[in-house]
Structure formats: structure tokens, C-alpha cells
Design a protein around this motif. Structure first.
Motif: not given
Length: 109
Positions: A66-77, A90-96
Motif C-alpha cells: 500500500t502507498i498512502d498520503a496525507t493532504v491538508e484540507q484546502g490544498n485543492e491541487r 478516506a471517508a473521515t479526516l484524521v488530525d484535520n
């Protein structure tokens, strides 16, 4: 493992991309991918090209499950990039943060 991103035409350093936070569970390795790009080069397709190569390397050479990633809310690009590449949001946010993942079995070369 982080690589520098350079323009082919000028060898100018424009960003980085790579894997960090590797973890193993039941002989399956998950790696988090991260990237950054100089603002001057946003929206030009460079990171899409880089990420395709990095994902391929992760699955086919490193044999990640598996490869995963986190993206800040609002970083539309970055959100759009992850979706174009085939990552599942993912369906839910974790740590915003918005979490994305892709499994090797669902990777389309």
C-alpha cells in the motif's frame, strides 16, 4: 527515501518526492509518499509525471502493498492530483488531514 525533482531542460531543482514512514503488518509494507514543488511550477503537470514514476517504483521495485498520503484540507491541487492518480480518499479526516491510499492490486500501470 526522497528524490530531487529537476527540470529536464535546465537541470533546475524544483522540488522533491519520495517515501517516508514505512510500516509493516503481516508481511505487507505500507509507505507514505510525500512531495513538494516550487510554487512557480504548480499546475504544469510536473508532479503528476514524478508521482507516476514514484508509485511504479514503490509497487514494482520496492514491492509495497500500500502507498498512502496525507493532504491538508484546502490544498485543492494536491487533492485533485491524488484523485487523478487513482488514490482512494478516506471517508473521515484524521488530525484535520485528508488521507489517501492505493493498494498494489488496484494499481493500473
Amino acid at each position: 527515501c526522497r528524490w530531487g525533482v529537476y527540470l529536464k531542460s535546465t537541470d533546475e531543482f524544483i522540488g522533491t518526492c519520495g517515501f517516508h514512514y514505512l510500516r509493516e503488518k503481516e508481511n505487507n509494507i505500507t509507505a507514505e509518499v510525500g512531495f513538494d514543488l516550487s510554487k512557480k511550477y504548480w499546475g504544469k503537470g510536473y508532479m503528476s509525471e514524478v508521482m507516476q514514476s514514484v508509485i511504479e517504483f514503490g509497487f514494482l521495485t520496492m514491492n509495497f502493498h500500500t502507498i498512502d498520503a496525507t493532504v491538508e484540507q484546502g490544498n485543492e491541487r494536491s487533492i485533485a492530483l491524488m484523485e487523478r492518480l487513482g488514490f482512494i480518499k478516506a471517508a473521515t479526516l484524521v488530525d484535520n488531514l485528508i488521507y489517501f491510499s492505493m493498494e498494489k492490486e488496484k494499481y493500473n500501470q
